[in-house]
Design an enzyme around this catalytic site. Structure first.
Site, short mmCIF file in Angstrom:
data_model
loop_
_atom_site.label_atom_id
_atom_site.label_comp_id
_atom_site.label_asym_id
_atom_site.label_seq_id
_atom_site.Cartn_x
_atom_site.Cartn_y
_atom_site.Cartn_z
N SER A 48 12.81 -31.96 -1.78
CA SER A 48 12.30 -33.32 -1.69
C SER A 48 12.56 -33.98 -0.34
O SER A 48 11.79 -34.83 0.10
CB SER A 48 12.90 -34.18 -2.81
OG SER A 48 14.32 -34.10 -2.80
N HIS A 278 17.06 -40.80 -0.63
CA HIS A 278 16.20 -39.87 0.11
C HIS A 278 15.72 -40.52 1.40
O HIS A 278 15.68 -41.75 1.50
CB HIS A 278 14.99 -39.46 -0.74
CG HIS A 278 15.27 -38.39 -1.73
ND1 HIS A 278 16.07 -38.59 -2.83
CD2 HIS A 278 14.87 -37.09 -1.79
CE1 HIS A 278 16.15 -37.46 -3.53
NE2 HIS A 278 15.43 -36.54 -2.91
#
Length: 297
Positions: A48, A278
């Site tokens: 990711s 993230h």
């Protein structure tokens, strides 16, 4: 294959409301107009962090992949003759070597299948999910609620005198080795670059609880774990005829505790479009710059 990003998102919702901005993302300046990088076929592999989860524009919802991730920026800068991005959220080393499924449960071929004999450049960013990134963040965030000034997460992961996370890193090294060796077999003439992970927590001090819900004494511990993971990736790359691109060092000072306009990595409740914990668009730009600098060195 299980996809840890989905249970992580659900767990994050138990701690706070998860909101993601949906406005378009403007690319930051800084990528060189031209770069002395391989201009042939470029294949991007990874998880990711490589895919750019929830950064507009998402071009593959099953893998939560953005067309503004670092590999897309590098491919555009380098003028790659062919660019294939098969990075996928939730991916482990096993998903590079074997078929699995994306976050929507739709089948995904082995990422390695995109690497062909005429490939000139392969980038790999993998290993975080092999050590259980999403579960670690979820567990540590939840534990911080009961002991914000202590080290409940470290105590849990080192109970009995064995550091479970360090053991996971050690166990992941041969898996990364297998990936790199498979890439070399598939594309013998390709330049292979392994990327580490950017700074999630501040590079010094005890964080910013409750803004980022990691207990004060757990911040140094988790920082050390991330640095240990990056060190393992660097050693494994060097041992397997691959280049290591350090994206941690240039990201210092742009961690989750910084302001919305400064940070490269979002916290539990993203203020820029990205998945929790993230990289956002600035982070992807920063990783692209670091990769280009390494390719040009």
């Amino acid at each position: 294959m299980t996809r840890p990003i989905l249970p992580f998102l659900r767990a994050a919702g138990r701690l706070a409301a998860f909101a993601v901005a949906t406005a378009g993302v403007l690319l930051a300046s800084g990528v060189p107009a031209s770069a002395a990088v391989p201009t042939g076929r470029y294949v991007a592999l990874g998880d990711s962090y490589a895919a750019g989860s929830l950064i507009p524009t998402q071009v593959d919802l099953n893998c939560l992949r953005s067309n503004r991730n670092f590999s897309s920026l590098v491919a555009a800068s380098a003028g790659s003759s062919s660019f294939v991005d098969v990075s996928c959220s939730g991916a482990t080393t096993d998903d590079i070597l074997n078929a699995g499924e994306g976050v929507l449960g739709i089948a995904v071929p082995a990422q390695l299948s995109a690497v062909t004999a005429n490939t000139a450049l392969v980038t790999v960013q993998i290993g975080g999910n092999d050590i259980g990134f999403s579960g670690i963040i979820t567990d540590c965030a939840e534990a911080s609620l009961s002991s914000p000034l202590g080290s409940p997460c470290k105590k849990s992961y080192t109970a009995g005198g064995v550091d479970q996370l360090q053991a996971r890193i050690t166990a992941t090294a041969p898996k990364v080795t297998a990936v790199l060796q498979a890439v070399h077999r598939a594309a013998p003439n390709a330049r292979v670059v392994v990327l580490g992970y950017p700074a999630i927590l501040p590079d010094s001090g005890n964080g910013c609880w409750p803004l980022v819900p990691i207990a004060y004494q757990d911040v140094p511990y988790l920082r050390g774990i991330e640095k240990s993971l990056n060190s393992m990736l660097a050693r494994t790359a060097a041992a397997n005829n691959a280049t290591y691109a350090d994206v941690y060092t240039p990201s210092v000072g742009y961690d989750t505790c910084k302001s919305r306009s400064t940070r490269w990595v979002e916290g539990l409740i993203p203020q820029n479009a990205a998945a929790p914990f993230h990289p956002n668009a600035k982070g992807q730009q920063g990783m692209a710059n670091a990769l280009l600098a390494k390719l040009n060195s």
